[in-house]
Design a protein around this motif. Sequence first.
Motif, short mmCIF file in Angstrom:
data_model
loop_
_atom_site.label_atom_id
_atom_site.label_comp_id
_atom_site.label_asym_id
_atom_site.label_seq_id
_atom_site.Cartn_x
_atom_site.Cartn_y
_atom_site.Cartn_z
N ALA A 132 0.86 -1.19 0.00
CA ALA A 132 0.00 0.00 0.00
C ALA A 132 0.89 1.23 0.00
O ALA A 132 1.30 1.71 1.05
CB ALA A 132 -0.92 0.00 1.22
N PRO A 133 1.24 1.75 -1.17
CA PRO A 133 2.21 2.85 -1.25
C PRO A 133 1.76 4.14 -0.59
O PRO A 133 2.57 5.05 -0.39
CB PRO A 133 2.40 3.05 -2.77
N ASP A 134 0.48 4.24 -0.22
CA ASP A 134 0.01 5.44 0.47
C ASP A 134 0.12 5.29 1.99
O ASP A 134 -0.30 6.18 2.73
CB ASP A 134 -1.43 5.77 0.09
N ARG A 135 0.71 4.18 2.46
CA ARG A 135 0.88 3.95 3.89
C ARG A 135 2.37 3.81 4.19
O ARG A 135 3.13 3.24 3.40
CB ARG A 135 0.17 2.67 4.35
N ALA A 136 2.77 4.31 5.35
CA ALA A 136 4.18 4.23 5.74
C ALA A 136 4.29 4.13 7.26
O ALA A 136 3.38 4.52 8.00
CB ALA A 136 4.96 5.44 5.24
N THR A 137 5.41 3.59 7.69
CA THR A 137 5.74 3.53 9.11
C THR A 137 6.90 4.48 9.36
O THR A 137 7.94 4.39 8.71
CB THR A 137 6.13 2.10 9.54
N VAL A 138 6.70 5.41 10.29
CA VAL A 138 7.72 6.39 10.63
C VAL A 138 8.20 6.11 12.05
O VAL A 138 7.40 6.06 12.98
CB VAL A 138 7.19 7.83 10.53
N VAL A 139 9.49 5.91 12.21
CA VAL A 139 10.09 5.71 13.53
C VAL A 139 10.92 6.94 13.85
O VAL A 139 11.72 7.40 13.02
CB VAL A 139 10.97 4.46 13.57
N GLY A 140 10.69 7.50 15.02
CA GLY A 140 11.43 8.69 15.40
C GLY A 140 11.58 8.81 16.90
O GLY A 140 11.12 7.93 17.66
N ASP A 141 12.22 9.86 17.33
CA ASP A 141 12.47 10.10 18.75
C ASP A 141 11.57 11.23 19.24
O ASP A 141 11.61 12.35 18.72
CB ASP A 141 13.93 10.48 18.98
N LEU A 142 10.77 10.92 20.27
CA LEU A 142 9.94 11.92 20.92
C LEU A 142 10.61 12.33 22.22
O LEU A 142 10.96 11.48 23.05
CB LEU A 142 8.55 11.35 21.21
N THR A 143 10.80 13.63 22.39
CA THR A 143 11.37 14.16 23.63
C THR A 143 10.28 14.94 24.35
O THR A 143 9.71 15.90 23.82
CB THR A 143 12.56 15.08 23.35
N LEU A 144 9.97 14.48 25.57
CA LEU A 144 8.92 15.06 26.37
C LEU A 144 9.38 15.12 27.82
O LEU A 144 9.88 14.11 28.35
CB LEU A 144 7.65 14.20 26.25
N ARG A 145 9.29 16.28 28.44
CA ARG A 145 9.77 16.48 29.81
C ARG A 145 11.25 16.12 29.95
O ARG A 145 11.69 15.63 30.98
CB ARG A 145 8.95 15.65 30.80
N GLY A 146 12.02 16.34 28.89
CA GLY A 146 13.44 16.07 28.93
C GLY A 146 13.81 14.61 28.75
O GLY A 146 14.99 14.26 28.83
N VAL A 147 12.82 13.76 28.49
CA VAL A 147 13.06 12.33 28.29
C VAL A 147 12.81 12.00 26.82
O VAL A 147 11.80 12.42 26.24
CB VAL A 147 12.13 11.48 29.17
N THR A 148 13.73 11.24 26.21
CA THR A 148 13.62 10.87 24.81
C THR A 148 13.35 9.38 24.69
O THR A 148 14.08 8.56 25.25
CB THR A 148 14.89 11.24 24.03
N ARG A 149 12.31 9.04 23.92
CA ARG A 149 11.95 7.65 23.70
C ARG A 149 11.58 7.47 22.22
O ARG A 149 11.06 8.38 21.58
CB ARG A 149 10.75 7.24 24.55
N PRO A 150 11.84 6.27 21.67
CA PRO A 150 11.41 6.01 20.29
C PRO A 150 9.90 5.88 20.21
O PRO A 150 9.27 5.26 21.08
CB PRO A 150 12.11 4.70 19.94
N VAL A 151 9.32 6.46 19.19
CA VAL A 151 7.88 6.38 18.95
C VAL A 151 7.65 6.06 17.48
O VAL A 151 8.25 6.67 16.60
CB VAL A 151 7.16 7.69 19.33
#
Length: 207
Positions: A132-151
């Motif tokens: 399904a070329p109109d769908r994708a998975t994006v992996v990135g880093d979310l930083t919230l309250r000074g804490v970074t986690r992969p989302v």
Amino acid sequence: MRLVSRTVIAAAASISLLTGGAVVAQAALTRAPAEVQAGAYALDSDHGKITWSVSHLGFSTYKGQFVNVDADLTLDPANPSAATLTATIPLTEVDSNSDGLDAHLQTADFFDTANHPVATYVSRSVTVDPTAPDRATVVGDLTLRGVTRPVTMTVRFNQAGPSMGGAYRAGFDGEATIKRSDFGINYALRVLGDEVSLHIEGEFIRQ
């Protein structure tokens, strides 16, 4: 007056098509990712927001939104995996439809905006669904309250093309789920939900 205006617009469009012309915005719209114009895009903050939802004591699913989000996107349909996304979310710009809750969310119980006024998201990889070329998975880093986690976000491409104002836009929807405890937001965990669902809507304007 509104009915007359709509009639005139419809008639003009019909004449244009009959005479070989085209309504540019309609003719250039595409839902094929391969046809999107490559380049740098910036989020139209009036048409970009993040809706969050969380369990409220098990009785209901409570929802609110982050608005005035700032985001930049780069796209190359010839190499979609090279796409990049960066976003800044002003945590003070939260709308829960409750002034009391909006104020509480600013405190150290939740976002602690006195010390961490914004959250950021920076993509690390983009993988297009081969079926399904109109769908994708994006992996990135979310930083919230000074804490970074992969989302991880699942993203759907809606369409691209010139909008009513003439600017070239690309529109997307996204979904993600995070645990607030992963970012040190532990207030009332026993009664309020830990998992927070995020629905992301964005119209990006080509620069």
